[in-house]
Design a protein around this motif. Sequence first.
Motif, PDB file in Angstrom:
ATOM      1  N   TRP A   1       0.701  -1.385  -0.137  1.00  0.00           N
ATOM      2  CA  TRP A   1       0.011   0.043   0.007  1.00  0.00           C
ATOM      3  C   TRP A   1       0.867   1.335  -0.051  1.00  0.00           C
ATOM      4  O   TRP A   1       0.429   2.257  -0.585  1.00  0.00           O
ATOM      5  CB  TRP A   1      -0.983  -0.251   1.420  1.00  0.00           C
ATOM      6  N   ALA A   2       1.945   1.268   0.799  1.00  0.00           N
ATOM      7  CA  ALA A   2       2.954   2.262   0.729  1.00  0.00           C
ATOM      8  C   ALA A   2       3.597   2.711  -0.597  1.00  0.00           C
ATOM      9  O   ALA A   2       3.725   3.831  -0.852  1.00  0.00           O
ATOM     10  CB  ALA A   2       3.999   2.047   1.860  1.00  0.00           C
ATOM     11  N   ASP A   3       3.884   1.420  -1.329  1.00  0.00           N
ATOM     12  CA  ASP A   3       4.469   1.598  -2.660  1.00  0.00           C
ATOM     13  C   ASP A   3       3.654   1.108  -3.748  1.00  0.00           C
ATOM     14  O   ASP A   3       3.996   0.269  -4.370  1.00  0.00           O
ATOM     15  CB  ASP A   3       5.959   1.095  -2.641  1.00  0.00           C
ATOM     16  N   ARG A   4       2.372   1.804  -3.771  1.00  0.00           N
ATOM     17  CA  ARG A   4       1.415   1.262  -4.845  1.00  0.00           C
ATOM     18  C   ARG A   4       1.888   1.175  -6.275  1.00  0.00           C
ATOM     19  O   ARG A   4       1.659   0.289  -6.791  1.00  0.00           O
ATOM     20  CB  ARG A   4       0.041   1.963  -4.728  1.00  0.00           C
ATOM     21  N   PRO A   5       2.942   2.226  -6.744  1.00  0.00           N
ATOM     22  CA  PRO A   5       3.120   2.379  -8.141  1.00  0.00           C
ATOM     23  C   PRO A   5       4.107   1.117  -8.326  1.00  0.00           C
ATOM     24  O   PRO A   5       3.917   0.585  -9.452  1.00  0.00           O
ATOM     25  CB  PRO A   5       3.812   3.654  -8.385  1.00  0.00           C
TER      26      PRO A   5
END
Length: 147
Positions: A94-98
């Motif tokens: 979720w923190a690094d969605r890309p």
Amino acid sequence: MARPTLIRAALFSALALLGAGAALAQTDPVADRKEGLKRMQGHLEAINPVATAGGDVREMVPRTEDMMAFFATLPSRFPAGSDNNGSKALPSVWADRPGFEAAAANAVTAASALRSAAASGDAAATAQAARAMGGACGACHRSYRGR
Ligand code: HEC
């Protein structure tokens, strides 16, 4: 008149509870995606021996298509807050969605290449594409799946 009404009311709430339980079971995203990921593992484990043995890899095409479809929907199977219920997903999902979405897109590309190889009937090319597919699984797991 009171009794049938009560019975009917009790029956109705029992049915409502059953319905809610079934709806919850169907929409638990953690259980749902784990089931799908296990199915993906099963596809890879089915394709590998056929390809390395020089078998008829064209029979594996439906499995590769299921992989393409599943990985295209993978990010949507990790809605915000679905880090519970025994999930091994790391907070980075979720923190690094890309980055997570790029890893899923790479898996779609790998599954698509695997489909082309299998459809061509070339077992050696399919074995190679299956290894690349496994690499795409591992690349995502390294950054986004805990142990
Ligand atoms: C874009 C990221 C990503 C890709 C690509 C990916 N996975 Fe995963 N995988 C995960 C995450 C995150 C979990 C942890 C899910 C959870 O526990 O909520 C997981 C869990 C699993 C699990 C454990 C399921 C369980 O029952 O606990 C298996 C098996 C698995 N993956 C197989 C694969 C295979 C095989 C591939 C490639 C064909 C693959 N995965 C590709 C992210 C990915």
